[in-house]
Design an enzyme around this catalytic site. Structure first.
Site, PDB file in Angstrom:
ATOM      1  N   GLU A 125       0.853  -1.193   0.000  1.00 18.98           N
ATOM      2  CA  GLU A 125       0.000   0.000   0.000  1.00 18.98           C
ATOM      3  C   GLU A 125       0.883   1.234   0.000  1.00 18.98           C
ATOM      4  O   GLU A 125       1.962   1.224   0.593  1.00 18.98           O
ATOM      5  CB  GLU A 125      -0.862   0.030   1.277  1.00 18.98           C
ATOM      6  N   LYS A 127       2.464   4.486   1.290  1.00 17.37           N
ATOM      7  CA  LYS A 127       2.597   5.052   2.627  1.00 17.37           C
ATOM      8  C   LYS A 127       2.238   6.529   2.509  1.00 17.37           C
ATOM      9  O   LYS A 127       3.003   7.335   1.976  1.00 17.37           O
ATOM     10  CB  LYS A 127       4.024   4.872   3.151  1.00 17.37           C
ATOM     11  N   CYS A 449      25.078  50.222   3.071  1.00 19.09           N
ATOM     12  CA  CYS A 449      24.212  49.256   2.387  1.00 19.09           C
ATOM     13  C   CYS A 449      22.949  49.083   3.224  1.00 19.09           C
ATOM     14  O   CYS A 449      23.018  48.689   4.382  1.00 19.09           O
ATOM     15  CB  CYS A 449      24.941  47.916   2.239  1.00 19.09           C
TER      16      CYS A 449
HETATM   17  S1  IVH Z   1      -0.140   0.584   8.799  1.00 19.43           S
HETATM   18  C1  IVH Z   1       1.249  -0.881  13.208  1.00 19.43           C
HETATM   19  N1  IVH Z   1      -0.479   1.557   6.420  1.00 19.43           N
HETATM   20  O1  IVH Z   1       2.968   5.282   8.645  1.00 19.43           O
HETATM   21  C2  IVH Z   1       1.350   0.204  12.204  1.00 19.43           C
HETATM   22  N2  IVH Z   1       0.546   2.954   8.057  1.00 19.43           N
HETATM   23  O2  IVH Z   1       5.334   4.499  10.734  1.00 19.43           O
HETATM   24  C3  IVH Z   1       0.117   0.282  11.366  1.00 19.43           C
HETATM   25  N3  IVH Z   1       1.083   5.199   7.242  1.00 19.43           N
HETATM   26  O3  IVH Z   1       1.879   5.885  11.884  1.00 19.43           O
HETATM   27  C4  IVH Z   1       0.272   1.313  10.321  1.00 19.43           C
HETATM   28  N4  IVH Z   1       0.315   4.915   5.203  1.00 19.43           N
HETATM   29  O4  IVH Z   1       0.719   7.146  10.040  1.00 19.43           O
HETATM   30  C5  IVH Z   1       0.007   1.804   7.664  1.00 19.43           C
HETATM   31  N5  IVH Z   1      -0.884   2.293   4.273  1.00 19.43           N
HETATM   32  C6  IVH Z   1      -0.419   2.520   5.497  1.00 19.43           C
HETATM   33  C7  IVH Z   1       0.136   3.755   5.862  1.00 19.43           C
HETATM   34  C8  IVH Z   1       0.608   3.937   7.159  1.00 19.43           C
HETATM   35  C9  IVH Z   1       0.879   5.758   6.058  1.00 19.43           C
HETATM   36  C10 IVH Z   1       1.729   5.868   8.382  1.00 19.43           C
HETATM   37  C11 IVH Z   1       0.969   5.812   9.667  1.00 19.43           C
HETATM   38  C12 IVH Z   1       1.901   5.197  10.667  1.00 19.43           C
HETATM   39  C13 IVH Z   1       3.220   5.311  10.001  1.00 19.43           C
HETATM   40  C14 IVH Z   1       4.086   4.149  10.354  1.00 19.43           C
END
Ligand code: IVH
Length: 714
Positions: A125, A127, A449
């Site tokens: 997915e 991020k 200046c």
């Molecule tokens: S799963 C147990 N999926 O990334 C952790 N996190 O460092 C479950 N994030 O705090 C998170 N996209 O804010 C997950 N598709 C995604 C994500 C995602 C962004 C962020 C989220 C989390 C951080 C992890």
């Protein structure tokens, strides 16, 4: 109190009635709190009522009342968001930075589960680069929204999250657990971010550095109606507390979310094995520039939830997921021009003017080129196509030039020889203390200046220079902007202008007394010791002690000025005389020469001389008992300040050192003296008290600043 009706279930009639009651109650509670100091309810209940008011208004904006508590300015207390303890902690992800580390993640998962050669399925997915949020649904109704906070305790931002149009107040379809805490990312798209910043800029407000900061700032607004105006968006990707399982795999869970009306990233895919991980990363990296929102990597998650369960967590992150981060984002654009920016001290920085381009979700139009050498090294030319890089909040950098795209007529950049200020003063290469040239170009216009004038004035009046009480940086800037003080001599002319003093008296915070005090403080400094005067000029590399050396070396103001004029003209004898002074080297000589070659500086000095009485400074005595000796002061002095003691020692021809060594001749120790005293004893150096020092040097209390050499007492 009966359990309140969830906001999404309120009818318009109910909402109207409740807003009226809330307005009345909150006004009464405010009154009780302020006037009677007999609050009828707890702070928590007060905040809850205020939040509820905001939630209802966010859902029915047209019902917001004229006397709404949300319109009251000046919160009655620091209104923070209420804390929310997450039912299950909100953890973070481990990072993988390379293909190898992604392959190792897959191997680790298989090892842990003892799967042998069995192929593991994952989801990949995007991020999302926003901030994570938790949405608690009870019976399909959104009852609470929270930020991540420290992972264990977040902030209750229910009212704000309810204004996010993509977040359903009620889940669609069916089959949701009675209680489910949906987790996902609140973010701002590129177009929305640009529009928000453009509006802020037009309104003269501060802009956000990137979409993530903007999303975070927007979600954490005290007033939900402000959040409502920010087009925040949401993607769901995980969950916390659940009353019952609702899927067997991550992919299935995302599908259920979609059916319930929760937004899920269309880029999420199900993949198999290590090869799948690598392919998904490459595919997403290729898609990234075209996405309308920021992503900073790919999140891989083991698809089977029973396996996720078995894998569990290590400290703060799950063993079943990892984030593969993208390298810093790059973009190409055209360098349209190179402009010079003059800093407060005259350092000139070349800045690239670029055809606006989006890098990492931020429109970049300017980038620093650091200095002339950097431009030459990268052979950056106007008209070039350049590669820009931006990582996180870091200022965009020009990484390289795309030589193949260089226009035929592009010429190497000729660094301007003069300052862009209206004087077009020649630029000089900055030299270090040891006289070596550095990469920094500097405008030698100094006071003349306009870019540097304020900074120079600030130095001029600073404590160790003219030390004018009541003329701090703030007042100085105000006077500068109003045109009252443009040059140092203006300070001394100020007091002679009745119309200016009259105007000052009328200013806020400037009564009759403070104007009189300011005039007195200025008058007191009309008589100034030569060393302070030299220090105040702000010649580069001429600090306090160099100024004192110069003052002692030349004795009188007129002699100093004449000698400097000759140094500026390159008179070998004058240069040698200057060079012969203790601790004066190439850096000071060339800085002084540059300063006194500049006609504006000469005018400024002449102007000042007409206003001041510059007091001569006696050369260090060569006939005193302390001549040529090295003295160390240690511990706290009780009668003299350190500065005074030092000035006395120097006036008697002694050197003052900071540490005790075999070269030390005398240690003056006050209460609290420690290791230096011990060293002195070990080396057999004479140690005396402050009282003995005073009687030996004939020094009593400090001499006033305007009557002799050395810095004034504190
Ligand atoms: S799963 C147990 N999926 O990334 C952790 N996190 O460092 C479950 N994030 O705090 C998170 N996209 O804010 C997950 N598709 C995604 C994500 C995602 C962004 C962020 C989220 C989390 C951080 C992890």
């Amino acid at each position: 109190m009966a359990e309140p009706i969830p906001v999404p279930d309120l009818t318009e009639e109910e909402a109207r009635a409740e807003l009226a009651a809330l307005a009345e109650n909150l006004a009464r509670w405010d009154r009780l709190y302020f006037q009677d100091e007999t609050p009828e309810i707890s702070d928590g209940d007060y905040d809850a009522a205020k939040r509820r008011n905001g939630q209802i208004e966010a859902r029915f904006p047209h019902l917001a009342r004229e006397d709404s508590p949300s319109r009251k300015v000046g919160a009655r207390r620091a209104e923070a968001f209420a804390p929310v303890t997450h039912g299950a902690p909100m953890l973070s992800l481990d990072n993988a930075f390379s293909d190898d580390e992604a392959v190792e993640f897959d191997a680790r998962v298989r090892r842990f589960l003892r799967l042998g050669d069995e192929v593991v399925a994952y989801t990949a997915e995007p991020k999302i680069d926003g901030l994570s949020a938790s949405l608690l649904y009870r019976d399909g109704v959104l009852v609470r929204g929270a930020t991540r906070g420290d992972g264990r305790v977040g902030e209750d931002v229910t009212a704000n999250l309810m204004t996010v149009s993509e977040i359903p107040h009620r889940l669609a379809g069916s089959g949701w657990p009675e209680l489910i805490e949906v987790r996902g990312e609140v973010y701002l798209g590129h177009a929305e971010f640009r529009a928000l910043n453009a509006a802020a800029e037009a309104a003269g407000q501060k802009t956000y550095a990137n979409p993530r900061n903007a999303a975070s700032g927007s979600l954490r607004q005290i007033d939900p109606s402000v959040t409502a105006q920010r087009p925040l968006r949401f993607f769901a990707y995980a969950w916390g507390e659940l009353s019952a399982a609702f899927a067997a795999t991550q992919a299935e869970a995302l599908e259920r979310y979609r059916q319930w009306g929760l937004p899920v990233t269309p880029q999420a895919r199900r993949i198999e094995g290590a090869q799948g991980l690598l392919a998904a990363y490459a595919a997403l990296e290729a898609e990234r520039p075209g996405l309308p929102f920021d992503i900073d990597g790919v999140v891989y998650k083991v698809d089977r939830l029973d396996w996720q369960q078995r894998l569990g967590f290590v400290s703060r992150s799950p063993r079943w997921a990892v984030a593969r981060k993208f390298p810093a984002e790059r973009a190409r654009t055209v360098l349209e021009g190179i402009e010079l920016q003059v800093g407060r001290t005259g350092a000139v920085t070349p800045v690239a003017r670029l055809t606006p381009v989006t890098v990492g979700g931020v429109v970049v139009e300017r980038a620093t080129l650091h200095n002339a050498d950097e431009i030459a090294r990268k052979d950056i030319r106007v008209g070039d196509t350049v590669v820009l890089q931006r990582a996180g909040d870091v200022i965009p950098q020009i990484v390289e030039v795309v030589i193949d795209a260089r226009p035929a007529d592009a010429v190497p950049f000729a660094f301007p020889q003069t300052c862009p200020c209206d004087l077009a003063t020649p630029l000089a290469r900055e030299t270090t203390g040891s006289g070596a040239e550095t990469v920094v170009r500097r405008c030698t216009g100094e006071f003349a200046c306009p870019f540097q004038r304020v900074e120079h004035l600030r130095h001029f009046v600073s404590r160790r220079a003219f030390d004018i009480e009541g003329l701090g940086e703030k007042q100085l800037r105000a006077f500068f902007e109003e045109g009252l003080i443009q040059a140092p001599a203006d300070i001394f002319r100020l007091a002679r202008k009745p119309e200016v003093l009259e105007a000052l008296r009328g200013r806020e915070g400037y009564g009759e007394t403070s104007v009189a005090n300011l005039v007195a403080a200025i008058e007191a400094r009309r008589r100034i010791a030569l060393d302070r005067f030299i220090f105040a000029l702000g010649i580069r590399h001429v600090g306090e002690s160099t100024a004192l050396t110069l003052a002692r070396g030349y004795g009188e103001g007129a002699a100093f000025r004449e000698a400097m004029n000759r140094v500026a003209a390159g008179d070998a004898e004058a240069v040698a005389e200057l060079d012969a002074l203790d601790q004066i080297g190439e850096a000071v000589i060339s800085a002084a020469a540059a300063y006194f070659r500049e006609p504006h500086n000469l005018g400024l000095i002449a102007d000042l001389e007409a206003e001041l009485v510059i007091l001569p400074v006696a050369p260090p005595r060569s006939d005193s008992a302390l001549s040529g000796k090295t003295v160390v002061f240690t511990g706290s002095l009780e009668t003299l300040t350190r500065d005074e003691a030092k000035a006395q020692a120097e006036a008697l021809g002694a050197k003052v050192a900071g540490s005790v060594s075999r070269k030390t001749d005398l240690v003056v120790a006050g209460p609290g003296a420690g290791s230096k005293l011990k060293q002195a004893a070990e080396l057999g150096i004479e140690v005396i008290s402050e009282a003995q020092w005073i009687s030996r040097t004939g020094a009593t209390a400090a001499e006033p600043a305007d009557q002799g050499a050395g810095p004034a007492g504190e």
